[in-house]
Design a protein around this motif. Structure first.
Motif, PDB file in Angstrom:
ATOM      1  N   THR A  27       0.844  -1.460  -0.055  1.00 54.16           N
ATOM      2  CA  THR A  27      -0.034   0.019  -0.048  1.00 54.16           C
ATOM      3  C   THR A  27       1.176   1.371   0.095  1.00 54.16           C
ATOM      4  N   ARG A  28       1.847   0.754   0.307  1.00 58.86           N
ATOM      5  CA  ARG A  28       3.356   1.892   0.059  1.00 58.86           C
ATOM      6  C   ARG A  28       4.638   1.586   0.325  1.00 58.86           C
ATOM      7  N   SER A  29       5.497   2.754   0.187  1.00 57.99           N
ATOM      8  CA  SER A  29       6.787   1.823   0.261  1.00 57.99           C
ATOM      9  C   SER A  29       7.901   2.869   1.394  1.00 57.99           C
ATOM     10  N   VAL A  30       6.580   3.525   2.112  1.00 56.64           N
ATOM     11  CA  VAL A  30       7.973   3.632   3.070  1.00 56.64           C
ATOM     12  C   VAL A  30       7.009   3.191   4.499  1.00 56.64           C
ATOM     13  N   PRO A  31       7.592   2.968   5.762  1.00 55.41           N
ATOM     14  CA  PRO A  31       6.892   2.752   6.697  1.00 55.41           C
ATOM     15  C   PRO A  31       5.431   4.089   7.488  1.00 55.41           C
ATOM     16  N   THR A  32       6.033   4.973   6.970  1.00 53.04           N
ATOM     17  CA  THR A  32       5.950   6.324   7.398  1.00 53.04           C
ATOM     18  C   THR A  32       3.887   6.600   7.101  1.00 53.04           C
ATOM     19  N   ALA A  33       3.491   6.812   8.139  1.00 49.19           N
ATOM     20  CA  ALA A  33       1.521   6.815   8.391  1.00 49.19           C
ATOM     21  C   ALA A  33       1.545   7.950   8.449  1.00 49.19           C
ATOM     22  N   VAL A  34       3.134   8.953   8.787  1.00 46.73           N
ATOM     23  CA  VAL A  34       2.286  10.284   9.119  1.00 46.73           C
ATOM     24  C   VAL A  34       3.746  11.204   9.082  1.00 46.73           C
ATOM     25  N   LEU A  35       3.595  12.476   7.698  1.00 45.91           N
ATOM     26  CA  LEU A  35       4.094  13.470   7.873  1.00 45.91           C
ATOM     27  C   LEU A  35       4.017  14.238   8.460  1.00 45.91           C
ATOM     28  N   VAL A  36       5.015  15.095   9.460  1.00 46.91           N
ATOM     29  CA  VAL A  36       4.506  16.291   9.899  1.00 46.91           C
ATOM     30  C   VAL A  36       5.391  17.615   9.258  1.00 46.91           C
ATOM     31  N   ALA A  37       4.542  18.416   9.005  1.00 47.63           N
ATOM     32  CA  ALA A  37       4.579  19.419   7.972  1.00 47.63           C
ATOM     33  C   ALA A  37       5.758  20.337   9.792  1.00 47.63           C
ATOM     34  N   VAL A  38       6.955  21.069   8.509  1.00 44.48           N
ATOM     35  CA  VAL A  38       7.331  22.194   9.365  1.00 44.48           C
ATOM     36  C   VAL A  38       7.657  23.803   8.941  1.00 44.48           C
ATOM     37  N   THR A  39       6.917  24.180  10.118  1.00 41.68           N
ATOM     38  CA  THR A  39       6.312  25.891   9.524  1.00 41.68           C
ATOM     39  C   THR A  39       7.592  26.661   8.996  1.00 41.68           C
ATOM     40  N   SER A  40       8.620  26.368  10.247  1.00 44.81           N
ATOM     41  CA  SER A  40       9.989  26.906  10.177  1.00 44.81           C
ATOM     42  C   SER A  40      11.058  26.154  10.672  1.00 44.81           C
ATOM     43  N   GLU A  41      12.391  26.530  10.109  1.00 42.48           N
ATOM     44  CA  GLU A  41      13.538  25.210  10.467  1.00 42.48           C
ATOM     45  C   GLU A  41      13.140  26.096  12.417  1.00 42.48           C
ATOM     46  N   GLU A  42      12.885  27.717  12.322  1.00 41.34           N
ATOM     47  CA  GLU A  42      13.140  27.288  14.172  1.00 41.34           C
ATOM     48  C   GLU A  42      12.271  27.259  14.461  1.00 41.34           C
ATOM     49  N   GLY A  43      10.998  26.343  13.706  1.00 44.29           N
ATOM     50  CA  GLY A  43      10.133  25.990  14.848  1.00 44.29           C
ATOM     51  C   GLY A  43      10.307  24.494  14.094  1.00 44.29           C
ATOM     52  N   ARG A  44      11.070  23.721  13.294  1.00 40.79           N
ATOM     53  CA  ARG A  44      11.547  22.711  13.888  1.00 40.79           C
ATOM     54  C   ARG A  44      11.656  21.908  15.106  1.00 40.79           C
ATOM     55  N   SER A  45      11.894  21.637  16.217  1.00 41.12           N
ATOM     56  CA  SER A  45      11.818  21.367  17.036  1.00 41.12           C
ATOM     57  C   SER A  45      10.460  20.944  17.846  1.00 41.12           C
ATOM     58  N   ARG A  46       9.403  22.048  16.680  1.00 40.33           N
ATOM     59  CA  ARG A  46       7.661  21.727  18.005  1.00 40.33           C
ATOM     60  C   ARG A  46       7.060  20.305  17.036  1.00 40.33           C
ATOM     61  N   SER A  47       7.960  20.716  15.715  1.00 40.77           N
ATOM     62  CA  SER A  47       7.794  19.107  14.851  1.00 40.77           C
ATOM     63  C   SER A  47       7.680  17.736  15.482  1.00 40.77           C
ATOM     64  N   ASP A  48       9.751  18.039  15.768  1.00 44.50           N
ATOM     65  CA  ASP A  48       9.856  16.923  16.393  1.00 44.50           C
ATOM     66  C   ASP A  48       9.188  16.063  17.238  1.00 44.50           C
ATOM     67  N   ALA A  49       8.947  17.220  18.378  1.00 49.55           N
ATOM     68  CA  ALA A  49       8.330  17.060  19.376  1.00 49.55           C
ATOM     69  C   ALA A  49       6.526  16.125  19.362  1.00 49.55           C
ATOM     70  N   VAL A  50       5.495  16.615  17.906  1.00 43.73           N
ATOM     71  CA  VAL A  50       4.430  15.452  17.546  1.00 43.73           C
ATOM     72  C   VAL A  50       5.743  14.427  17.206  1.00 43.73           C
ATOM     73  N   ALA A  51       6.335  14.656  16.248  1.00 38.85           N
ATOM     74  CA  ALA A  51       6.573  12.925  15.760  1.00 38.85           C
ATOM     75  C   ALA A  51       6.885  12.327  17.332  1.00 38.85           C
ATOM     76  N   ALA A  52       7.015  12.689  17.798  1.00 39.39           N
ATOM     77  CA  ALA A  52       7.632  11.480  19.462  1.00 39.39           C
ATOM     78  C   ALA A  52       6.981  11.197  19.815  1.00 39.39           C
ATOM     79  N   ALA A  53       5.463  12.145  20.218  1.00 43.95           N
ATOM     80  CA  ALA A  53       4.546  12.499  20.724  1.00 43.95           C
ATOM     81  C   ALA A  53       3.762  10.888  20.230  1.00 43.95           C
ATOM     82  N   LEU A  54       3.512  10.963  18.323  1.00 44.73           N
ATOM     83  CA  LEU A  54       2.743  10.291  18.230  1.00 44.73           C
ATOM     84  C   LEU A  54       3.398   8.503  17.831  1.00 44.73           C
ATOM     85  N   ARG A  55       5.183   8.126  17.854  1.00 44.04           N
ATOM     86  CA  ARG A  55       6.047   7.392  17.635  1.00 44.04           C
ATOM     87  C   ARG A  55       5.837   6.689  19.161  1.00 44.04           C
TER      88      ARG A  55
END
Lengths: 458, 458
Positions: free
Chosen positions: B352-380
């Protein structure tokens, strides 16, 4: 055939050791997949000329020939083949070969055996399993992946702590810091300096100072400054300040150094937040391979530093290039066999049993074996691992069969009554001796008995 | 480096093909473990003299040498090494080497690559994955394992039907039937007869009759009787009656034949109950290898009979012997690469897809990347496979990044308000375009989107 003896350098595990290894591999795979890495496998062989591109490892390669190959025949179109000695060279080839079918940045993990014809030692094998993750870009790859990848490994190795694996410490450095500092000092043979620093743990600072003078063209003062840099380590951004202070004092500040320090500082800061205590900046980490261009990583198992690094890697600006496009990447590789062999030899972990089986279904008579088979099938259909006893021996012997394998439950099929109606089955926990009536359509063992687990030993 | 080209006979899959292969391997492993088989791995190499014990395959072996081996040096103590060409020879060696640490009957599965220097063809590779199960006894091994093991494979291959793999037919025969019948006819060169019968599908009955006369010393009448036996097939116990009738008619009844018929009848009867329609007695199945002594098995993928057998094996009375003890066994081996290559090349299944990833967390700005990382960690942390976007590009580009990989969901991190309080996150199903507010501490994708699945194509 006489009893064969093991081949030195080619480790094999007994079934309970394999349970441990498989568990480690399962945890790594799951963590890599949770982080969105796609699994690939590459063939075991590569053309010999590709394997020898990095001269350093050429002596370790196993070359293949077919037994009945005609020595006078034209060589195979593909040239001579050798077994891969790592997963990076094959991955680089895979990326080039399939670039048109891959989406970049491409995140992949790869868990496979590799072979090196080295002299076997403790933790150093001729055949061993590596577990690699890499992210590779087409043309460019942002720095943030150099922060992300060691944190994925921290997550993966941290997930092994539940099995009783000791904590790890990931040591990080940045080639730009080292190179910028050396060049700022006036030392231009950067590789020679790195080769010297790389020997620090083995030969000590005095010998390294001599080496830097003899082989890198350093003055004793320059050598001393390099050793001062190598002594810097710490797990917060203060390491950056200490390197700046050192560079100022020696007049060694360069743009490259400053770029490297900003990167190293970002990595240490992110790590302190996301994996506290795991990552340590350690400015003596050099990594022998000359293709690293940014962050470099090594990992020690705390309390087992003698084992050497169990997870290493770094940033390389040119994983591969097809002329039109260059593929930069960053990756780390876990030495799974090295880790597992220490877990087993030091008795750090153990499997709760050596077989998957949770239930042995006893056999009352060979004529009644099909009834035991039916019970086993019913349990299996609900996800319970089951085997049926090998013979209709006395129950005591059947229980010993389970006991020898660590199978926790023995199932007794109830005798049918005179009208052929099925009797009442019983299941016995052979550890406690407790025996209770049970129905194969509903009974399930407790969660902790369902599959073999890996737990801290002792 | 120019773009490399594939090596003929060394198959590799793109990430979506690897999802299919990994799924097949996972299903096989789970089924084998549910049946109580312990997983082992053996090293890739064996001493050459061990590999050459069965002369027939000697031409296919890859021999190893270290690149810088001194040709004048004494040979390594272990002698010359070659890559294993199956998993049976290494397993036999493993059993002998570790007999004191294993509990018999020993049930093991083994999933590994093997190598053969053969000419590559469709479905025939130089490097391929096999998945083997065997039960081996010390001294003796009851017949019921010859019934059990093909049924385990029927279960394993049947479990693949959920992925879209076509049904299989397991063809069974019994060497005792064949040998008993041939000897009853007066033909004592049993191996020569088997070799002839083995060619039936390739050259047809007339040519086999000629072969039996020319090479097995048969009269034309004896050859005709052998072909009559080979024509018998069926999925119930009536095959036994037909063979008995045939033997009576030709005066070929022997004790060995009768013993074989009882065994074959038991197998067919059990199979009709436990895996209806899967097992077929087929008296022409000969299997080339001369070490089989009881049941023999071959398996075809229905509708893909041209592929040849995808799962073969049999009973052997002497897997290994150390002089004091002989180890009889029964086992089957699935040609995983052959199966998977057909699944992919014929477009029978797809991931059904070629990667394990179910969710891509978007990044609004490079300064805000750590917030996207935190969302990813919470889902994982709750078992959702996630990756974070490579750059803070326009959202349209980030969505295309997900779309190209088949990632079904894109997560948008809410902007913090002026007081720094977190904003409302949103998650978008990029297939439907539906976007809803979501909390990384509670949101989970539907079960069918969580991991890549393998489904019937078309």
């Amino acid at each position: 055939m006489a009893r064969p003896t093991p081949l030195s350098g080619f480790p094999e595990w007994l079934p309970d050791g394999r349970v441990v290894e498989q568990h480690v591999l399962d945890v790594l795979r799951r963590t890599f997949e949770l982080h969105g890495f796609a699994g690939i496998e590459t063939r075991a062989v590569e053309p010999l000329d590709q394997l020898l591109r990095k001269g350093e490892t050429s002596k370790e390669v196993y070359v293949l020939r077919r037994l009945h190959e005609d020595p006078d025949a034209a060589p195979e179109r593909s040239g001579q083949l050798g077994l891969h000695f790592d997963l990076t060279v094959p991955f680089a080839r895979y990326v080039l070969e399939n670039a048109g079918h891959l989406a970049f940045p491409f995140r992949r993990y790869q868990i496979q055996k590799v072979w090196r014809g080295e002299r076997p030692q403790d933790g150093r094998f001729r055949e061993f399993v590596q577990a690699d993750i890499d992210v590779v870009g087409a043309g460019a790859l942002p720095y943030h992946y150099e922060v992300e990848l060691p944190l994925v490994m921290a997550d993966a190795l941290g997930a092994l702590a539940d099995l009783g694996v000791p904590p790890v410490r990931i040591l990080v450095n940045n080639r730009k810091v080292a190179e910028g500092f050396y060049r700022g000092l006036g030392l231009d043979d950067v590789e020679a300096v790195l080769r010297g620093i790389d020997k620090l743990d083995k030969v000590g600072p005095e010998a390294v100072a001599d080496l830097l003078v003899a082989e890198a063209g350093a003055t004793p003062a320059q050598a001393a400054a390099c050793l001062e840099l190598a002594a810097v380590h710490g797990s917060d951004a203060s390491v950056v300040d200490r390197v700046r202070e050192l560079a100022d004092r020696h007049g060694a500040s360069t743009e490259l150094l400053e770029e490297g320090l900003l990167e190293l500082g970002a990595l240490v800061t992110a790590a302190a937040e996301r994996a506290p205590g795991v990552l340590v900046a350690d400015l003596k980490i050099a990594r022998g391979l000359d293709y690293y261009t940014g962050s470099v990583y090594e990992t020690v198992l705390v309390g087992h530093e003698d084992l050497g690094s169990i997870c290493s890697g770094g940033r390389y600006d040119t994983l591969a290039s097809d002329g039109a496009t260059t593929y930069p990447g960053v990756g780390l590789s876990i030495g799974v066999s090295r880790l597992v062999s220490r877990l087993l030899s030091a008795g750090l972990v153990r499997a709760t049993r050596s077989v998957p089986t949770a239930v042995l279904v006893a056999v009352t008579s060979e004529e009644g074996r099909s009834r035991s088979d039916a019970v086993a099938a019913a349990l299996r259909a609900r996800g319970v691992p089951v085997e049926v006893a090998p013979s209709a021996a006395k129950f005591g012997k059947q229980i010993r069969h389970a006991d020898r394998r660590g199978i926790p439950y023995v199932w007794f099929v109830g005798d049918a009554d005179q009208d052929g109606a099925p009797g009442q089955d019983q299941v016995k926990d052979i550890r406690s001796g407790e025996q209770v009536p049970a129905d194969p359509a509903t009974w399930t063992p407790p969660e902790q008995d369902l599959w073999p687990r890996v737990v801290a030993a002792g």
